[in-house]
Scaffold this active site. Structure first.
Site, PDB file in Angstrom:
ATOM      1  N   HIS A   1      -9.918  -4.147  21.430  1.00 11.96           N
ATOM      2  CA  HIS A   1     -10.486  -3.643  22.561  1.00 11.96           C
ATOM      3  C   HIS A   1     -10.001  -2.392  23.255  1.00 11.96           C
ATOM      4  O   HIS A   1      -8.437  -2.369  23.226  1.00 11.96           O
ATOM      5  CB  HIS A   1     -10.570  -4.728  23.779  1.00 11.96           C
ATOM      6  CG  HIS A   1     -11.253  -4.368  25.008  1.00 11.96           C
ATOM      7  ND1 HIS A   1     -12.564  -4.508  25.025  1.00 11.96           N
ATOM      8  CD2 HIS A   1     -10.652  -3.877  26.024  1.00 11.96           C
ATOM      9  CE1 HIS A   1     -12.927  -4.156  26.078  1.00 11.96           C
ATOM     10  NE2 HIS A   1     -11.833  -3.934  26.753  1.00 11.96           N
TER      11      HIS A   1
ATOM     12  N   LEU B   1     -20.010 -13.779  21.171  1.00 14.29           N
ATOM     13  CA  LEU B   1     -20.169 -14.908  20.277  1.00 14.29           C
ATOM     14  C   LEU B   1     -20.427 -15.983  21.176  1.00 14.29           C
ATOM     15  O   LEU B   1     -19.564 -16.292  21.999  1.00 14.29           O
ATOM     16  CB  LEU B   1     -19.110 -15.071  19.425  1.00 14.29           C
ATOM     17  CG  LEU B   1     -18.997 -13.876  18.399  1.00 14.29           C
ATOM     18  CD1 LEU B   1     -17.778 -13.892  17.628  1.00 14.29           C
ATOM     19  CD2 LEU B   1     -19.972 -13.617  17.499  1.00 14.29           C
TER      20      LEU B   1
ATOM     21  N   ASN C   1     -10.166  -9.362  17.567  1.00 12.23           N
ATOM     22  CA  ASN C   1     -11.054  -8.347  17.940  1.00 12.23           C
ATOM     23  C   ASN C   1     -10.313  -7.141  18.510  1.00 12.23           C
ATOM     24  O   ASN C   1      -8.975  -7.474  18.759  1.00 12.23           O
ATOM     25  CB  ASN C   1     -11.830  -8.864  19.106  1.00 12.23           C
ATOM     26  CG  ASN C   1     -12.723  -7.668  19.759  1.00 12.23           C
ATOM     27  OD1 ASN C   1     -13.396  -6.928  18.922  1.00 12.23           O
ATOM     28  ND2 ASN C   1     -13.049  -7.565  21.161  1.00 12.23           N
TER      29      ASN C   1
HETATM   30  C1  GRF Z   1     -13.979   0.840  19.354  1.00 16.50           C
HETATM   31  O1  GRF Z   1     -13.705   1.460  20.449  1.00 16.50           O
HETATM   32  C2  GRF Z   1     -13.591  -0.492  19.649  1.00 16.50           C
HETATM   33  O2  GRF Z   1     -12.331  -0.848  20.160  1.00 16.50           O
HETATM   34  C3  GRF Z   1     -14.389  -1.431  20.378  1.00 16.50           C
HETATM   35  O3  GRF Z   1     -15.846  -0.534  19.816  1.00 16.50           O
HETATM   36  C4  GRF Z   1     -15.629   0.536  19.054  1.00 16.50           C
HETATM   37  C5  GRF Z   1     -15.932   0.529  17.887  1.00 16.50           C
HETATM   38  O4  GRF Z   1     -15.859   1.637  17.110  1.00 16.50           O
HETATM   39  N1  GRF Z   1     -14.618  -2.631  20.224  1.00 16.50           N
HETATM   40  P1  GRF Z   1     -16.176   1.885  15.682  1.00 16.50           P
HETATM   41  O5  GRF Z   1     -17.446   1.313  15.358  1.00 16.50           O
HETATM   42  O6  GRF Z   1     -15.068   0.958  14.990  1.00 16.50           O
HETATM   43  O7  GRF Z   1     -16.016   3.398  15.178  1.00 16.50           O
END
Ligand code: GRF
Length: 213
Positions: free
Chosen positions: A110, A89, A108
């Site tokens: 991570h 972003l 977010n």
């Molecule tokens: C997850 O591992 C999240 O931590 C990362 O991207 C992935 C998204 O998975 N940021 P989903 O689309 O929620 O299944």
């Protein structure tokens, strides 16, 4: 947020949408008090859009960040929730959600214990370190978004063992199970603003109210 109203959020996602589902399930189970105004993806083919439509939620495909920003601003959101949103972003976008307490109201998730393994393929990076005998645990971080890559203020982290994981898929499976618990649990106090921003030296920290820490 009006009196007694649930915090309003938009979810931004680019792919599979398993974290979106965990959040929507927690809302339905009344474990998370929130209302999803819209689910936005930058990719028309992303599964998350189908999943959101199946739950009767508003969806939108938007690649242009400026347009996305104006659409979101019109919705008067309390927070923006990123769930596997694969775009960086812009600083301008982030500042549209800035909070006087010194962060942006964008959250977010991570898949690492930040600041370890920022950026892409964090589960893979953890597994590689495990194969080298340098790591037996990794974890998940929920954080506010700033203009850097996975550098914003940390809201919550949870560790898990990878010592008996034999593949990246093993690590990811275990990690996603943690993500799906940690994200709704953390959002429950973040969206209600049940935290303080405290200063330790030069750095800001998110301090959840005692019942959530
Ligand atoms: C997850 O591992 C999240 O931590 C990362 O991207 C992935 C998204 O998975 N940021 P989903 O689309 O929620 O299944």
């Amino acid at each position: 947020m009006g009196l007694n109203a649930s915090p309003t959020i938009a979810i931004l996602a680019s792919g599979r949408g398993s974290n979106f589902e965990a959040i929507a399930d927690a809302i339905e189970a009344k474990l998370l008090d929130a209302r999803i105004a819209v689910v936005i993806s930058d990719r028309p083919e992303s599964l998350v859009l189908e999943k959101a439509k199946a739950r009767g939620l508003e969806t939108l495909v938007e690649k242009n960040q400026k347009k996305m920003k104006s659409t979101l601003q019109e919705l008067n959101l309390d927070y923006l929730v990123l769930a596997g949103f694969m775009r960086i972003l812009s600083a301008e976008f982030i500042s549209a959600f800035s909070d006087p307490r010194g962060f942006a109201r964008i959250v977010n998730i991570h898949p690492s214990l930040l600041p370890e393994f920022p950026g892409l393929e964090s589960y893979k990076k953890a597994f590689e370190q495990k194969l080298l005998g340098k790591l037996s645990r990794t974890g998940i971080t929920v954080h506010f978004v700033d203009a850097g890559v996975d550098t914003g203020l940390i809201c919550a982290q949870r560790e898990f063992s990878i010592s008996d994981c034999h593949s990246v898929e093993d690590v990811e499976r275990r990690g996603l199970a943690v993500e799906h618990e940690l994200y709704p649990q953390t959002l429950q106090w973040v969206l209600q603003n049940q935290f303080e921003i405290i200063k330790k030296g030069e750095k800001l920290h998110v301090q959840p109210h005692r019942s959530h820490s």
